[in-house]
Design an enzyme around this catalytic site. Sequence first.
Site, PDB file in Angstrom:
ATOM      1  CE  LYS A   9      -3.954   1.523   2.821  1.00  0.00           C
ATOM      2  NZ  LYS A   9      -4.695   1.313   3.914  1.00  0.00           N
TER       3      LYS A   9
ATOM      4  CB  SER B  22      -8.123   3.164   3.033  1.00  0.00           C
ATOM      5  OG  SER B  22      -7.114   2.584   4.127  1.00  0.00           O
TER       6      SER B  22
ATOM      7  CB  SER C 252      -8.176   0.242   5.943  1.00  0.00           C
ATOM      8  OG  SER C 252      -9.093   1.285   5.655  1.00  0.00           O
TER       9      SER C 252
END
Length: 496
Positions: A91, A166, A190
């Site tokens: 990420k 996310s 997330s």
Amino acid sequence: MKHVNNDSNQSTDRDHADDLVARVRSVRDGEATTTDRLERMLSRIDDVNPGLNAFREVLREDARRHADSIDTRLAAGENPGPLAGAIVAVKDNLCTTEGRTTCSSKMLEHYRSPFEATAILRLRKAGATIIGKTNLDEFAMGSSSENCAWGPVRNPHGVDRVPGGSSGGSAAAVAADCADVALGSDTGGSIRQPAAFCGCVGFKPTYGRISRYGLVAFGSSLDQIGPISRSVRDASLLYEVMAGVDPHDATTSEMPVESPLSDGPLHLEGLRVGIPREHVTDENHPGVTDRFNETLDALRNAGVKIVDVDLPLTHHGISTYYVIAPAEASSNLSRYDGIRYGHRAEAIPGEGLEALYARTRSEGFGPEVRRRILLGTYVLSAGYYDAYYTRALKVRRLIKQEFDGVFAQCDVLLGPTTPAPAFRLDADLDPVSMYLNDVYTVNANIAGIPAISIPGGIAEDDGDALPVGLHLQAPAFAEPLLLRTASALETMRSKA
Ligand code: GLN
């Protein structure tokens, strides 16, 4: 329904023969090379990423160099580590010395980190090849991966659906087979919610298990790094490599890290599985309810003791989270002033420093991040601090105690990961409806306990077939129990 391609749709109930563990074994056994595997994934990214927008940046050349050195070492008879041959996406809120670390924010558009996150360093040391940085909601604030400075991420199971957030780019990358496994971060759900929406496994360990050094801070008392993978054993392997004390993060635990699955599969018979009444309500999507009830029937048949439990503070979790997380975020994000680093607005002659800060921050941050900073600043301000922040900390304590009480009645908790499957990109949810996506996941962060989402079948929604997740939670530091249970449940489901 539009699919990126057919095989991404079959990835929901994963065939273990094709998970990361199986893939690295094939490299170790000489049936495949890291370079071949990497090149296949790079061309897969070329094919599908323009439609998905799962990657912020592909670290092509660095990955090629790394893959080549792994293959050379293997050919020389060396053991480059348990992740030799693995292709991993990370990420883009995790710092890497290669490429940029943007957090999907204009604020960090050109940011290059001088250091690497501990979690990534440990993966590299274990032989993993990092293929690229995945897209996310700006600074990890969101549940849909639509709050991205450079366009939303799309779900490989239906490109007009969100992948969750996310860590939506990480989940989409794994679901579309652009990486063997990916790292996400989980502050309120997330990792688990996008894993559920994309048909993957998503694991958030106990707070303090994996070093947060090099993870761009959002809510520091809640943030935790973890894997998004094709199987529970993949998640377990990544966890084992990354977990453990780190002098760079004083909140990492000194507790020894076990091999979670080394004791073999857990026998479900006699296991006490608690079902929180508040997680199985009429408000859930009918497809979520049906798949969940089928799982419960299968568990009963396997001899599991189903225990109905109460978590009455479930719904207070969201309000508590939306005081604590923005409070911490407003403090963490104060460093982006455009002077020390990050985006800086064009200075206007004669303008004071305050005005430059204000314009810099209004230009650099998107609307959701600005909303969080305003919320956080408000709840921390004199006169409101006790009414909001201190109170939220008290509720946090009560939520922890509620879990302690429930774990005296059962070994693990099971529920759906989310109330509904992936929604449409154009759903245009108001902020509060968006926040409710995390109603079942957020309390694990508030209490610091480990939790995992595994694929729980397919729900029909408006003509689309979409994955749903099963959410397991266990007491703090009970990762072996959590992962062994998840693995047994995964096996039970694959046989059904
Ligand atoms: N969806 C939650 C939020 O918007 C959680 C995000 C996260 O876990 N990073 O804050």
